[in-house]
Design a protein around this motif. Sequence first.
Motif, mmCIF file in Angstrom:
data_model
loop_
_atom_site.group_PDB
_atom_site.id
_atom_site.type_symbol
_atom_site.label_atom_id
_atom_site.label_comp_id
_atom_site.label_asym_id
_atom_site.label_seq_id
_atom_site.Cartn_x
_atom_site.Cartn_y
_atom_site.Cartn_z
ATOM 1 N N UNK A 169 50.821 -3.388 -5.039
ATOM 2 C CA UNK A 169 51.126 -4.104 -5.459
ATOM 3 C C UNK A 169 52.516 -3.934 -6.016
ATOM 4 N N UNK A 170 52.656 -3.089 -6.722
ATOM 5 C CA UNK A 170 53.926 -2.763 -8.120
ATOM 6 C C UNK A 170 54.786 -1.558 -6.853
ATOM 7 N N UNK A 171 54.343 -0.993 -6.118
ATOM 8 C CA UNK A 171 55.215 -0.820 -5.008
ATOM 9 C C UNK A 171 55.841 -1.613 -4.116
ATOM 10 N N UNK A 172 55.668 -2.565 -4.238
ATOM 11 C CA UNK A 172 56.074 -3.798 -2.606
ATOM 12 C C UNK A 172 56.989 -4.538 -3.247
ATOM 13 N N UNK A 173 57.492 -4.272 -5.021
ATOM 14 C CA UNK A 173 58.661 -4.476 -5.482
ATOM 15 C C UNK A 173 60.369 -3.277 -5.537
ATOM 16 N N UNK A 174 59.802 -2.238 -4.712
ATOM 17 C CA UNK A 174 60.394 -1.358 -4.421
ATOM 18 C C UNK A 174 61.184 -1.002 -6.153
ATOM 19 N N UNK A 175 60.019 0.139 -7.101
ATOM 20 C CA UNK A 175 60.813 -0.001 -7.900
ATOM 21 C C UNK A 175 61.424 1.263 -7.965
ATOM 22 N N UNK A 176 62.025 1.727 -9.127
ATOM 23 C CA UNK A 176 63.057 3.156 -10.089
ATOM 24 C C UNK A 176 62.021 3.712 -9.626
ATOM 25 N N UNK A 177 61.293 3.975 -11.089
ATOM 26 C CA UNK A 177 60.366 4.115 -11.619
ATOM 27 C C UNK A 177 58.936 3.724 -11.257
ATOM 28 N N UNK A 178 57.309 4.445 -11.598
ATOM 29 C CA UNK A 178 56.346 3.968 -11.968
ATOM 30 C C UNK A 178 55.686 4.347 -13.359
ATOM 31 N N UNK A 179 55.132 3.533 -13.535
ATOM 32 C CA UNK A 179 54.478 4.401 -15.126
ATOM 33 C C UNK A 179 53.195 3.497 -14.867
ATOM 34 N N UNK A 180 52.452 4.533 -14.765
ATOM 35 C CA UNK A 180 50.868 4.755 -14.714
ATOM 36 C C UNK A 180 50.188 5.012 -16.059
ATOM 37 N N UNK A 181 49.356 3.972 -16.471
ATOM 38 C CA UNK A 181 49.223 4.058 -18.049
ATOM 39 C C UNK A 181 47.344 4.312 -17.820
ATOM 40 N N UNK A 182 46.702 5.540 -17.508
ATOM 41 C CA UNK A 182 45.399 5.409 -18.302
ATOM 42 C C UNK A 182 44.910 4.894 -16.573
ATOM 43 N N UNK A 183 45.400 4.951 -15.034
ATOM 44 C CA UNK A 183 44.944 4.316 -14.157
ATOM 45 C C UNK A 183 43.305 4.427 -13.946
ATOM 46 N N UNK A 184 43.004 5.411 -14.562
ATOM 47 C CA UNK A 184 41.625 6.174 -13.867
ATOM 48 C C UNK A 184 40.513 6.203 -14.610
ATOM 49 N N UNK A 185 41.174 5.217 -16.306
ATOM 50 C CA UNK A 185 40.174 5.731 -16.985
ATOM 51 C C UNK A 185 38.823 4.590 -16.931
ATOM 52 N N UNK A 186 38.921 3.431 -15.807
ATOM 53 C CA UNK A 186 37.638 2.744 -16.211
ATOM 54 C C UNK A 186 36.715 3.017 -14.417
ATOM 55 N N UNK A 187 37.572 4.040 -13.738
ATOM 56 C CA UNK A 187 36.066 4.571 -12.750
ATOM 57 C C UNK A 187 35.428 5.094 -12.800
ATOM 58 N N UNK A 188 34.109 5.311 -11.680
ATOM 59 C CA UNK A 188 33.335 6.107 -11.917
ATOM 60 C C UNK A 188 33.904 7.021 -11.198
ATOM 61 N N UNK A 189 33.336 8.354 -11.590
ATOM 62 C CA UNK A 189 34.056 9.662 -11.556
ATOM 63 C C UNK A 189 34.076 9.786 -10.242
ATOM 64 N N UNK A 190 33.542 9.502 -9.411
ATOM 65 C CA UNK A 190 33.322 9.569 -7.294
ATOM 66 C C UNK A 190 35.231 8.805 -7.328
ATOM 67 N N UNK A 191 35.431 7.555 -7.671
ATOM 68 C CA UNK A 191 36.985 7.080 -7.166
ATOM 69 C C UNK A 191 37.681 7.448 -7.501
ATOM 70 N N UNK A 192 37.996 7.896 -8.726
ATOM 71 C CA UNK A 192 38.751 9.395 -9.659
ATOM 72 C C UNK A 192 40.191 9.441 -8.490
ATOM 73 N N UNK A 193 39.477 10.966 -8.141
ATOM 74 C CA UNK A 193 39.886 11.522 -6.997
ATOM 75 C C UNK A 193 40.958 10.757 -5.462
ATOM 76 N N UNK A 194 40.716 9.251 -5.514
ATOM 77 C CA UNK A 194 41.447 8.835 -3.885
ATOM 78 C C UNK A 194 42.215 8.155 -5.049
ATOM 79 N N UNK A 195 42.224 7.701 -6.069
ATOM 80 C CA UNK A 195 43.168 7.151 -7.265
ATOM 81 C C UNK A 195 44.758 8.211 -7.510
ATOM 82 N N UNK A 196 43.868 9.270 -7.670
ATOM 83 C CA UNK A 196 44.850 10.472 -8.045
ATOM 84 C C UNK A 196 45.330 10.974 -6.606
#
Length: 260
Positions: A169-196
């Motif tokens: 959704x963020x990429x769809x706006x064709x951003x110049x820069x992407x900011x990520x704020x602890x985007x894996x912190x609320x995920x179950x450990x086994x789901x962290x890798x796919x996001x990273x």
Amino acid sequence: MTQADSDFIKVEKLHKVFGNLHVLKSIDLSIRKGETVCLIGSSGSGKSTLLRCLNFMEYPTAGRISVKGKTVGKETGTMLDAPTFRYDEKALSEHRQHIGMVFQQFNLFPHMSVLENVMEGPRTVLGKRRDEVEAEALKQLARVGLSEKADQYPSRLSGGQQQRVAIARALAMQPDVMLFDEVTSSLDPELVGEVLNVMKDLSAEGMTMIVVTHELGFAYHVADRVLFLHGGQILEQGPPEKILKNPAEPRIQQFLSGFS
Ligand code: ADP
Ligand code: MG
């Protein structure tokens, strides 16, 4: 490399004060086009506030923020050691369009399909028609590996998948820069890798990224540079091998020892 590329995003003497809490204390920072910078530091050190100032979800108290050589806002005076600015909403909304941000909470619209979520920004912010944005939205979903989920509702997806939709959704706006704020912190450990992994691919494709994370393995392998924030100041910065393996600052050694 042009000057605008080496100072793609430039922050000078950035201060943020909440009441009598001085959260950011004269931050200087330049980000190159295509650079991936990881921001680490203890809770409360000001990492989120710094990201939020970059897209003006928080207004800086003082200090200059420039993108591609152009200062955001009109200079009005001086405070602390830094220039102050007045910001007009139209210019800020233009500025924000070019900055993608992903949070710990995915904040997808539950009543919209995955595809509709990804099309929402281009449609409402840029005023485009569905037929103009659908192909691009599907492309971004493919980029995060979720083409087959386009017609699902977010509640049917895992947390990792929802976060990947939030990235699309963020990429769809064709951003110049992407900011990520602890985007894996609320995920179950086994789901962290796919996001990273999605973030790692984005970095390899040359996206300019600022990533607040406690995933030190990611920082070590993906970051071009690691910044350690402490008490609202950049205490030390450098290549990941230096900051994460052999920092000069005892506070960073202490911080790192909490992870093993
Ligand atoms: P981090 O992301 O590194 O954990 P934050 O940037 O969220 O740190 O917060 C830094 C400090 O600023 C904390 O003391 C926090 O309580 C304070 N703070 C953050 N946002 C606000 C706000 N909107 N109003 C008042 N204090 C805030
Ligand atoms: Mg934070």
